[in-house]
Design a protein around this motif. Structure first.
Motif, PDB file in Angstrom:
ATOM      1  N   PRO A  79     -10.694   6.962   0.602  1.00  0.00           N
ATOM      2  CA  PRO A  79     -11.648   5.993   0.061  1.00  0.00           C
ATOM      3  C   PRO A  79     -11.309   5.588  -1.377  1.00  0.00           C
ATOM      4  N   MET A  80     -10.617   6.454  -2.075  1.00  0.00           N
ATOM      5  CA  MET A  80     -10.066   6.172  -3.413  1.00  0.00           C
ATOM      6  C   MET A  80      -8.685   6.808  -3.430  1.00  0.00           C
ATOM      7  N   SER A  81      -7.741   6.206  -4.128  1.00  0.00           N
ATOM      8  CA  SER A  81      -6.368   6.712  -4.092  1.00  0.00           C
ATOM      9  C   SER A  81      -6.244   8.147  -4.592  1.00  0.00           C
ATOM     10  N   GLY A  87      -2.376  13.450  -0.584  1.00  0.00           N
ATOM     11  CA  GLY A  87      -2.311  14.026  -1.922  1.00  0.00           C
ATOM     12  C   GLY A  87      -1.246  13.448  -2.832  1.00  0.00           C
ATOM     13  N   ASP A  88      -0.498  12.456  -2.347  1.00  0.00           N
ATOM     14  CA  ASP A  88       0.591  11.891  -3.143  1.00  0.00           C
ATOM     15  C   ASP A  88       0.104  11.045  -4.311  1.00  0.00           C
ATOM     16  N   LEU A  92      -1.827   9.311  -9.991  1.00  0.00           N
ATOM     17  CA  LEU A  92      -2.067   7.947 -10.445  1.00  0.00           C
ATOM     18  C   LEU A  92      -3.156   7.853 -11.510  1.00  0.00           C
ATOM     19  N   CYS A  93      -4.080   8.766 -11.500  1.00  0.00           N
ATOM     20  CA  CYS A  93      -5.212   8.679 -12.412  1.00  0.00           C
ATOM     21  C   CYS A  93      -5.135   9.782 -13.467  1.00  0.00           C
TER      22      CYS A  93
END
Length: 137
Positions: A79-81, A87-88, A92-93
């Motif tokens: 639902p969110m990256s 888990g890849d 990103l955040c």
């Protein structure tokens, strides 16, 4: 998913022509052919060539989980990256550590996975049959 439900409905008849699956699932034949390729590669659908060829489920409808089909067609549930099943994307955040909203996204992901993985194509057929056979009035 509609095409897989159609194949589940026709399970046991042997290979079904693409045109019949397209008509039953209301998916245009050219698009359906593109969709069935990844499902075949994933081992969910098998094909037979020739005059009596076509497509069929590789396993019985009760043995095919909706989650399997979803993941082949859409990829990991995310639902969110930052909470993708694979888990890849966690890197990103930069706010992932201590993120106040991540817990809710993990719950959403797990709830979606549970709904998809606890439902089989046979379950969908039963549900559709109940809706069709309900009395009107």
């Amino acid at each position: 998913m509609r095409a897989m439900v159609s194949l589940a409905r026709m399970y046991g008849r042997g290979p079904v022509p693409l045109s019949e699956v397209a008509t039953d699932s209301a998916v245009p034949p050219a698009y359906l052919e593109q969709l069935l390729g990844p499902l075949r590669k994933a081992g969910l659908v098998s094909t037979t060539r020739g005059a009596h060829g076509g497509y069929e489920l590789a396993r019985a409808p009760q043995d095919v989980r909706v989650g399997e089909v979803y993941r082949v067609m859409e990829g990991p549930i995310a639902p969110m990256s930052c909470v993708s099943e694979d888990g890849d994307d966690e890197d990103l955040c930069p706010m992932i550590d201590g993120c106040a909203t991540r817990l809710v996204w993990l719950k959403v992901r797990d709830s979606i996975a549970e709904a998809l993985d606890s439902t089989t194509l046979a379950d969908l057929l039963k549900q559709a049959h109940r809706h069709v056979s309900l009395p009107v009035g």
